[in-house]
Design a protein around this motif. Structure first.
Motif, PDB file in Angstrom:
ATOM      1  N   ARG A  28      20.317  33.046  -9.924  1.00 18.44           N
ATOM      2  CA  ARG A  28      18.719  33.387 -10.486  1.00 18.44           C
ATOM      3  C   ARG A  28      17.600  32.118  -9.797  1.00 18.44           C
ATOM      4  N   VAL A  29      18.910  30.855  -9.368  1.00 15.16           N
ATOM      5  CA  VAL A  29      18.064  29.610  -8.988  1.00 15.16           C
ATOM      6  C   VAL A  29      18.735  29.162  -7.748  1.00 15.16           C
ATOM      7  N   ALA A  47      17.849  35.335  -1.602  1.00 14.73           N
ATOM      8  CA  ALA A  47      15.784  36.134  -1.986  1.00 14.73           C
ATOM      9  C   ALA A  47      16.269  37.052  -1.731  1.00 14.73           C
ATOM     10  N   GLU A 103      14.653  32.482  -7.845  1.00 12.87           N
ATOM     11  CA  GLU A 103      13.805  30.889  -8.004  1.00 12.87           C
ATOM     12  C   GLU A 103      13.921  30.692  -6.557  1.00 12.87           C
ATOM     13  N   HIS A 162      13.993  27.605  -3.648  1.00 16.52           N
ATOM     14  CA  HIS A 162      13.379  25.900  -2.850  1.00 16.52           C
ATOM     15  C   HIS A 162      14.039  25.997  -1.541  1.00 16.52           C
ATOM     16  N   GLY A 184       8.177  34.172  -2.789  1.00 14.18           N
ATOM     17  CA  GLY A 184       7.251  33.855  -3.537  1.00 14.18           C
ATOM     18  C   GLY A 184       8.115  32.357  -3.806  1.00 14.18           C
ATOM     19  N   GLY A 185       8.609  32.139  -2.597  1.00  9.45           N
ATOM     20  CA  GLY A 185       9.675  30.225  -2.989  1.00  9.45           C
ATOM     21  C   GLY A 185       8.917  29.515  -2.030  1.00  9.45           C
ATOM     22  N   ARG A 186       9.228  28.504  -2.640  1.00  7.94           N
ATOM     23  CA  ARG A 186       8.525  26.957  -2.821  1.00  7.94           C
ATOM     24  C   ARG A 186       8.993  25.982  -1.374  1.00  7.94           C
ATOM     25  N   LEU A 192      14.254  21.635 -11.625  1.00  6.78           N
ATOM     26  CA  LEU A 192      15.612  21.899 -10.556  1.00  6.78           C
ATOM     27  C   LEU A 192      17.322  21.589 -11.678  1.00  6.78           C
ATOM     28  N   ARG A 214      20.223  23.296 -12.891  1.00  7.72           N
ATOM     29  CA  ARG A 214      19.891  24.660 -13.150  1.00  7.72           C
ATOM     30  C   ARG A 214      20.524  25.146 -12.035  1.00  7.72           C
TER      31      ARG A 214
END
Length: 269
Positions: free
Chosen positions: A103-104, A120, A127, A129, A149-151, A165, A168
């Motif tokens: 999920r991350v 993704a 989530e 990154h 919706g990524g950063r 993070l 996680r």
């Protein structure tokens, strides 16, 4: 030495055979396939002539087009940003097989953000990154991750990531530079002259950045989370040992077809 201009006239619209001939003369191995892509991308004869000139002068095709095909996605690639390799799709597949419920996702040394975007797209609501020391790469990654919706963050490895993070991350990819410094001058000109050195040079044995990534991984991975990195066949054994020294349970995945070698390390619960 750069190849001479293609000499394709700006008008009328050049034929496919003229483009193929110009590309082949410049030494492009896949001239027919490249010609099709350039013809499809160009909106005017003048634009096509300029694109062919850039390609025959040695600019990577992906930089000429402005995108790369990667794992079913069209990834934006700006000049000066590392071009994602097709063999690295194997790393994405291994990540999905290892952690299908992650999920991350974090993509370190992200370049264009291709790995984060591909993961993704496959995982759905996740989530994601990405991080890189090169501001140009981060700008590119932001564009490629926006749909998910990524950063994307600018900075050196884990120092760039939000502290929240820690502990996680289900999938941590790190397509680190792994070319030994002495071998960088031996790379094809497309990479050597048009991609950032920081994305290619891995230090004396090619494993400097990998050691730093592996050492920090246990503190950032979730229990059962995995770290994946691409390496060469020659370095694979040493890379596995780097992961093991960091406390990760390791294995090596190999694709003979793509000539891809991916080291996988898992943080045990």
């Amino acid at each position: 030495m750069p190849s001479p201009p293609s000499s394709i006239p700006p008008s009328p619209f050049p034929s496919s055979s003229a483009v193929v001939r110009a590309l082949r003369t410049a030494g492009c191995v896949f001239a027919e396939e490249e010609a099709e892509l350039l013809l499809a991308a160009a909106r005017t004869p003048g634009e096509l002539a300029a694109m062919v000139d850039r390609r025959t002068a040695g600019l990577p095709l992906e930089h000429v087009l402005g995108w790369a095909d990667f794992h079913g996605l069209r990834i934006t690639v700006e000049p000066g940003v590392f071009v994602p390799r097709r063999r690295t799709e194997f790393l994405v597949d291994q990540a999905l097989a290892q952690a299908p419920d992650a999920r991350v996702v974090v993509d370190l040394c992200c370049g264009s953000g291709a790995l984060g975007a591909a993961l993704a797209a496959a995982l759905g609501a996740v989530e994601v990154h990405a991080a890189d020391v090169d501001p140009a790469a981060v700008r590119c990654a932001r564009r490629n991750l926006a749909a998910f919706g990524g950063r994307a963050h600018t900075g050196d490895l884990y120092a760039a990531l939000p502290a929240g993070l820690r502990g996680r991350i289900g999938i941590l990819t790190a397509n680190v530079p792994y070319v030994p410094s002495a071998e960088v001058p031996l790379l094809p000109a497309e990479a050597r002259d048009h991609e950032p050195l920081v994305a290619l040079d891995g230090g004396a044995d090619g494993l400097d950045v990998l050691r730093r990534v592996a050492a920090g991984a246990p503190g950032w991975l979730a229990p059962g989370g995995c770290l994946l990195a691409e390496t060469s066949e020659r370095q694979a054994g040493a890379a596995r040992q780097v992961f093991a020294d960091a406390g990760l349970t390791t294995r090596l995945a190999v694709s003979e077809e793509l000539y891809a070698h991916v080291v996988i390390g898992v943080r045990q619960p």
